[in-house]
Write a protein that holds these residues in place. Structure first.
Motif, PDB file in Angstrom:
ATOM      1  N   UNK A  60       0.834  -1.191   0.000  1.00 42.55           N
ATOM      2  CA  UNK A  60       0.000   0.000   0.000  1.00 42.55           C
ATOM      3  C   UNK A  60       0.874   1.249   0.000  1.00 42.55           C
ATOM      4  N   UNK A  61       0.454   2.231  -0.800  1.00 44.97           N
ATOM      5  CA  UNK A  61       1.181   3.489  -0.896  1.00 44.97           C
ATOM      6  C   UNK A  61       0.217   4.641  -0.666  1.00 44.97           C
ATOM      7  N   UNK A  62       0.724   5.696  -0.071  1.00 47.07           N
ATOM      8  CA  UNK A  62      -0.062   6.905   0.149  1.00 47.07           C
ATOM      9  C   UNK A  62       0.301   7.904  -0.942  1.00 47.07           C
ATOM     10  N   UNK A  74      -7.550   9.005   6.925  1.00 48.60           N
ATOM     11  CA  UNK A  74      -8.573   9.973   6.526  1.00 48.60           C
ATOM     12  C   UNK A  74      -8.438  10.361   5.059  1.00 48.60           C
ATOM     13  N   UNK A  75      -8.283   9.346   4.227  1.00 45.97           N
ATOM     14  CA  UNK A  75      -8.261   9.504   2.770  1.00 45.97           C
ATOM     15  C   UNK A  75      -9.072   8.355   2.172  1.00 45.97           C
ATOM     16  N   UNK A  76      -9.512   8.470   0.916  1.00 44.95           N
ATOM     17  CA  UNK A  76     -10.189   7.329   0.287  1.00 44.95           C
ATOM     18  C   UNK A  76      -9.204   6.229  -0.065  1.00 44.95           C
ATOM     19  N   UNK A  77      -9.712   5.015  -0.153  1.00 41.98           N
ATOM     20  CA  UNK A  77      -8.917   3.870  -0.601  1.00 41.98           C
ATOM     21  C   UNK A  77      -9.174   3.653  -2.085  1.00 41.98           C
ATOM     22  N   UNK A  78      -8.092   3.455  -2.838  1.00 47.44           N
ATOM     23  CA  UNK A  78      -8.174   3.321  -4.290  1.00 47.44           C
ATOM     24  C   UNK A  78      -7.236   2.211  -4.742  1.00 47.44           C
ATOM     25  N   UNK A  79      -7.686   1.397  -5.686  1.00 49.57           N
ATOM     26  CA  UNK A  79      -6.809   0.406  -6.316  1.00 49.57           C
ATOM     27  C   UNK A  79      -6.213   0.980  -7.592  1.00 49.57           C
ATOM     28  N   UNK A  80      -4.928   0.684  -7.824  1.00 46.02           N
ATOM     29  CA  UNK A  80      -4.384   0.846  -9.166  1.00 46.02           C
ATOM     30  C   UNK A  80      -4.422  -0.536  -9.806  1.00 46.02           C
ATOM     31  N   UNK A 125      -3.530   0.684  -3.380  1.00 43.92           N
ATOM     32  CA  UNK A 125      -3.035  -0.691  -3.407  1.00 43.92           C
ATOM     33  C   UNK A 125      -3.077  -1.190  -4.848  1.00 43.92           C
ATOM     34  N   UNK A 126      -2.016  -1.870  -5.266  1.00 42.46           N
ATOM     35  CA  UNK A 126      -1.915  -2.358  -6.643  1.00 42.46           C
ATOM     36  C   UNK A 126      -2.527  -3.742  -6.778  1.00 42.46           C
ATOM     37  N   UNK A 127      -3.211  -3.949  -7.909  1.00 41.26           N
ATOM     38  CA  UNK A 127      -3.773  -5.254  -8.249  1.00 41.26           C
ATOM     39  C   UNK A 127      -3.544  -5.511  -9.733  1.00 41.26           C
ATOM     40  N   UNK A 128      -3.253  -6.755 -10.067  1.00 39.39           N
ATOM     41  CA  UNK A 128      -3.091  -7.133 -11.468  1.00 39.39           C
ATOM     42  C   UNK A 128      -4.389  -7.720 -12.022  1.00 39.39           C
ATOM     43  N   UNK A 129      -4.684  -7.378 -13.264  1.00 41.35           N
ATOM     44  CA  UNK A 129      -5.763  -8.020 -14.012  1.00 41.35           C
ATOM     45  C   UNK A 129      -5.173  -9.277 -14.650  1.00 41.35           C
ATOM     46  N   UNK A 130      -5.698 -10.441 -14.270  1.00 37.49           N
ATOM     47  CA  UNK A 130      -5.096 -11.705 -14.677  1.00 37.49           C
ATOM     48  C   UNK A 130      -6.064 -12.551 -15.487  1.00 37.49           C
TER      49      UNK A 130
END
Length: 323
Positions: A72-74, A124-130, A90-95
């Motif tokens: 996870x990165x801010x 206190x920020x939104x969570x987002x996937x790359x 947070x990074x996720x791969x499309x597999x």
């Protein structure tokens, strides 16, 4: 720096990720790549608009064999005025798995996505996937939805790296058992937005016709309906994706509002509507839009070690100049 600089840097980042994925394909004979390495390629290619600050193993409180944190990165998008927008990424791969598309949103029985959302509450920020989606050749049978075309300007040409709010991902994961195999990954790809589009002012300012719009006035209504500068426009595009999913949920809009610390955040009076997300989605996204960077961010950007509570949550920080 200008908006064009930021957009161009994100295009370079996406192209660097595509090049890395192609290297892996050529060397290994198949499409398989590492999410963390893709993130490093992305942020390094976006320099100097992007500043990459990894936390050392010692800062993370890890051991010689374990870093102590996940991937996870801010990310913070910063303007010269001090206004900024942060998100936990947070990074996720499309597999491809067994001939079907797959994104492991349901990892560890959704524990990972719950932990991500809990960490975003602390920050206190939104969570987002790359989403790292591979190059165009990898996705020849996957389209970005009803508006897909074969034109070079089609969204799919820019979708090697996409942003997907975790509130959307959580909903997709929750209904995985009800959908046909692979549908959640297809939906994730179609809901997501190419990362570079977050800073592309040539695409125009989206009008967010949220279900709660008629219970809103003042600056917040202008935010939803009028053009914005950066980083507000980035926050608006992240919010717009969540709002789009909310519009398809069978739950009534609400008129109740909540007030938060108006000295810290840009919008301190927000609808409490949860839809089916389980949390007030206005607050979840827009709490990341602040009038000034938080103290820990200023200190870390100046070279100080991150506080232990922060280094225990994330692997590092990326700062983007959003002039």
């Amino acid at each position: 720096m200008t908006n064009l600089d930021l957009h161009s840097s994100l295009v370079r980042g996406r192209q660097a990720v595509e090049a890395y994925i192609n290297e892996c394909r050529d060397q290994l004979g198949e499409y398989t790549w590492d999410e963390e390495h893709a993130t490093v390629r992305l942020t390094h290619a976006a320099h100097p608009v992007a500043r990459y600050i990894p936390f050392t193993r010692n800062q993370e409180g890890g051991t010689p064999t374990s870093s102590g944190t996940g991937a996870d990165w801010l990310w913070w998008w910063l303007s010269p005025t001090g206004e900024c927008f942060g998100m936990l990424v947070q990074a996720k791969n499309l597999k491809r798995v067994g001939g079907r598309w797959y994104v492991d949103l349901d990892y560890a029985k959704r524990r990972q996505i719950i932990d991500l959302l809990n960490a975003s509450d602390i920050l206190k920020v939104p969570a987002v996937y790359t989403l790292y989606c591979g190059d165009l050749a990898y996705r020849t049978d996957l389209t970005c939805g009803g508006g897909h075309t074969s034109d070079a300007l089609d969204r799919c040409h820019r979708s090697a790296v996409c942003a997907l709010p975790a509130l959307i991902a959580s909903q997709l994961a929750a209904f995985t058992a009800l959908d046909s195999p692979g549908q959640a990954a297809i939906d994730a790809y179609q809901y997501a937005l190419p990362l570079e589009d977050l800073a592309d002012t040539s695409l125009g300012a989206p009008f967010v016709d949220d279900l709660n719009r008629h219970h809103i006035d003042g600056e917040l209504l202008d935010f939803l309906t009028q053009p914005q500068g950066l980083p507000r426009d980035i926050a608006k595009k992240i919010f717009g994706m969540v709002s789009r999913m909310r519009s398809g949920q069978f739950a009534l809009a609400v008129s109740e509002h909540q007030r938060v610390d108006e000295e810290a955040v840009v919008f301190g009076d927000l609808p409490t509507d949860r839809g089916h997300f389980g949390v007030p989605y206005f607050d979840h996204v827009l709490r990341g839009l602040r009038r000034q960077p938080p103290d820990y961010l200023v200190a870390t950007a100046d070279g100080e070690d991150p506080p232990p509570w922060l280094s225990g949550l994330v692997s590092g920080i990326v700062l983007f100049d959003a002039a």
